[in-house]
Design a protein around this motif. Structure first.
Motif, PDB file in Angstrom:
ATOM      1  N   ARG A 188       0.831  -1.204   0.000  1.00 49.32           N
ATOM      2  CA  ARG A 188       0.000   0.000   0.000  1.00 49.32           C
ATOM      3  C   ARG A 188       0.863   1.250   0.000  1.00 49.32           C
ATOM      4  NH1 ARG A 188      -5.195  -0.941   3.969  1.00 49.32           N
ATOM      5  NH2 ARG A 188      -5.936  -2.856   2.981  1.00 49.32           N
ATOM      6  N   GLN A 189       0.306   2.287  -0.616  1.00 48.29           N
ATOM      7  CA  GLN A 189       0.967   3.597  -0.687  1.00 48.29           C
ATOM      8  C   GLN A 189       0.249   4.565   0.229  1.00 48.29           C
ATOM      9  OE1 GLN A 189       1.050   5.256  -4.623  1.00 48.29           O
ATOM     10  NE2 GLN A 189       2.483   6.868  -4.044  1.00 48.29           N
ATOM     11  N   SER A 190       1.042   5.275   1.023  1.00 47.32           N
ATOM     12  CA  SER A 190       0.468   6.214   1.988  1.00 47.32           C
ATOM     13  C   SER A 190      -0.116   7.434   1.286  1.00 47.32           C
ATOM     14  CB  SER A 190       1.540   6.659   2.988  1.00 47.32           C
ATOM     15  OG  SER A 190       2.529   7.416   2.320  1.00 47.32           O
ATOM     16  N   PRO A 191      -1.089   8.090   1.916  1.00 46.71           N
ATOM     17  CA  PRO A 191      -1.633   9.327   1.357  1.00 46.71           C
ATOM     18  C   PRO A 191      -0.651  10.484   1.564  1.00 46.71           C
ATOM     19  CG  PRO A 191      -2.669   8.853   3.459  1.00 46.71           C
ATOM     20  CD  PRO A 191      -1.766   7.698   3.149  1.00 46.71           C
ATOM     21  N   LYS A 192      -0.851  11.539   0.832  1.00 47.64           N
ATOM     22  CA  LYS A 192       0.062  12.704   0.893  1.00 47.64           C
ATOM     23  C   LYS A 192       0.202  13.264   2.308  1.00 47.64           C
ATOM     24  CE  LYS A 192      -0.516  14.192  -3.898  1.00 47.64           C
ATOM     25  NZ  LYS A 192       0.493  13.336  -4.392  1.00 47.64           N
ATOM     26  N   ASN A 193      -0.854  13.233   3.101  1.00 46.55           N
ATOM     27  CA  ASN A 193      -0.769  13.824   4.434  1.00 46.55           C
ATOM     28  C   ASN A 193       0.117  13.021   5.394  1.00 46.55           C
ATOM     29  OD1 ASN A 193      -2.760  11.756   4.597  1.00 46.55           O
ATOM     30  ND2 ASN A 193      -3.603  12.700   6.437  1.00 46.55           N
ATOM     31  N   LEU A 194       0.572  11.833   4.999  1.00 44.98           N
ATOM     32  CA  LEU A 194       1.479  11.048   5.843  1.00 44.98           C
ATOM     33  C   LEU A 194       2.916  11.046   5.316  1.00 44.98           C
ATOM     34  CD1 LEU A 194      -0.639   7.901   6.761  1.00 44.98           C
ATOM     35  CD2 LEU A 194      -0.286   9.999   8.074  1.00 44.98           C
ATOM     36  N   ARG A 195       3.171  11.772   4.242  1.00 51.23           N
ATOM     37  CA  ARG A 195       4.496  11.726   3.619  1.00 51.23           C
ATOM     38  C   ARG A 195       5.594  12.344   4.491  1.00 51.23           C
ATOM     39  NH1 ARG A 195       3.150  10.628  -1.954  1.00 51.23           N
ATOM     40  NH2 ARG A 195       1.480   9.126  -1.621  1.00 51.23           N
ATOM     41  N   GLN A 196       5.239  13.017   5.562  1.00 52.97           N
ATOM     42  CA  GLN A 196       6.250  13.575   6.461  1.00 52.97           C
ATOM     43  C   GLN A 196       6.851  12.508   7.372  1.00 52.97           C
ATOM     44  OE1 GLN A 196       3.029  13.757   7.056  1.00 52.97           O
ATOM     45  NE2 GLN A 196       2.684  13.536   9.243  1.00 52.97           N
ATOM     46  N   LEU A 197       6.261  11.329   7.424  1.00 53.35           N
ATOM     47  CA  LEU A 197       6.800  10.239   8.250  1.00 53.35           C
ATOM     48  C   LEU A 197       8.119   9.766   7.653  1.00 53.35           C
ATOM     49  CD1 LEU A 197       3.542   8.196   8.897  1.00 53.35           C
ATOM     50  CD2 LEU A 197       4.596   9.931  10.361  1.00 53.35           C
ATOM     51  N   THR A 198       9.161   9.751   8.461  1.00 57.14           N
ATOM     52  CA  THR A 198      10.498   9.477   7.921  1.00 57.14           C
ATOM     53  C   THR A 198      11.219   8.323   8.601  1.00 57.14           C
ATOM     54  OG1 THR A 198      11.426  11.146   9.392  1.00 57.14           O
ATOM     55  CG2 THR A 198      10.851  11.855   7.157  1.00 57.14           C
ATOM     56  N   ASP A 199      10.547   7.605   9.478  1.00 53.91           N
ATOM     57  CA  ASP A 199      11.209   6.443  10.071  1.00 53.91           C
ATOM     58  C   ASP A 199      11.045   5.257   9.118  1.00 53.91           C
ATOM     59  OD1 ASP A 199       8.470   6.404  10.548  1.00 53.91           O
ATOM     60  OD2 ASP A 199       8.658   5.388  12.459  1.00 53.91           O
ATOM     61  N   SER A 200      11.585   4.127   9.489  1.00 53.41           N
ATOM     62  CA  SER A 200      11.559   2.951   8.640  1.00 53.41           C
ATOM     63  C   SER A 200      11.663   1.742   9.560  1.00 53.41           C
ATOM     64  CB  SER A 200      12.757   3.015   7.689  1.00 53.41           C
ATOM     65  OG  SER A 200      12.859   1.853   6.931  1.00 53.41           O
ATOM     66  N   PHE A 201      10.829   0.720   9.327  1.00 53.83           N
ATOM     67  CA  PHE A 201      10.893  -0.432  10.214  1.00 53.83           C
ATOM     68  C   PHE A 201      10.312  -1.673   9.557  1.00 53.83           C
ATOM     69  CE2 PHE A 201       7.299   2.301  11.371  1.00 53.83           C
ATOM     70  CZ  PHE A 201       6.216   1.455  11.197  1.00 53.83           C
ATOM     71  N   CYS A 202      10.696  -2.818  10.104  1.00 52.33           N
ATOM     72  CA  CYS A 202      10.172  -4.120   9.711  1.00 52.33           C
ATOM     73  C   CYS A 202       9.852  -4.874  10.994  1.00 52.33           C
ATOM     74  CB  CYS A 202      11.199  -4.887   8.886  1.00 52.33           C
ATOM     75  SG  CYS A 202      10.707  -6.599   8.558  1.00 52.33           S
ATOM     76  N   ILE A 203       8.625  -5.343  11.100  1.00 49.21           N
ATOM     77  CA  ILE A 203       8.148  -6.056  12.283  1.00 49.21           C
ATOM     78  C   ILE A 203       7.854  -7.507  11.898  1.00 49.21           C
ATOM     79  CG2 ILE A 203       6.316  -6.193  14.013  1.00 49.21           C
ATOM     80  CD1 ILE A 203       5.764  -3.172  13.337  1.00 49.21           C
TER      81      ILE A 203
END
Length: 158
Positions: free
Chosen positions: A91-106
């Motif tokens: 899935r691709q995030s909406p524009k209003n979430l594009r400021q999220l800059t962390d990265s993770f794998c659970i």
């Protein structure tokens, strides 16, 4: 296995911890990254690890801001999506979430590898530690719910 945290600050160490988390996964993998590049989804090693995980009945969910990097550079991952479309979703995030800059794998809500900021390799892997997974898990679920499908296995999306 006892809970443990492993810090890292290089791409090589990040990739090694990512592979360790994938290897530890039994049921579910949840990945979030702005473009998916850091997880090296196009390498032979990651492809083999993900295929082994999916063959065991695992499920993979990938959320990202932009799928272009994967579309251009990771044909192995696109084949994996085609071969295991029943067990994978992106899935691709909406524009209003594009400021999220962390990265993770659970993995299985027990193990996590995370970078604190997508512009840097500094991060930490935690194994057998549900408390370390709690915040990334909630973040992933919120991102997932707000996002829309992308990276379809075929050109028609079927």
């Amino acid at each position: 296995m006892d809970a443990r945290a492993i810090p890292f600050d290089t791409r090589r160490d990040c990739e090694a911890q990512f592979l360790a988390v994938v290897a530890a996964a039994q049921h579910s993998l949840r990945l979030f990254d702005p473009d998916g590049a850091v997880f090296a989804l196009g390498t032979i090693q990651v492809d083999a690890a993900l295929r082994a995980f999916l063959q065991r009945g695992g499920t993979l969910r990938l959320a990202l801001h932009e799928p272009g990097h994967i579309e251009r550079h990771f044909p192995r991952f696109l084949r994996l999506l085609r071969d295991y479309g029943h067990a994978c979703e992106c899935r691709q995030s909406p524009k209003n979430l594009r400021q999220l800059t962390d990265s993770f794998c659970i993995a299985d809500e027990q193990h996590v590898v995370r970078r604190f900021h997508s512009d840097h390799m500094r991060g930490e892997a935690n194994f057998d530690d549900p408390r370390a997974v709690d915040v990334p898990h909630h973040r992933f679920e919120a991102i997932w719910e707000a996002s829309r499908p992308t990276l379809h296995p075929t050109t028609t999306g079927l």
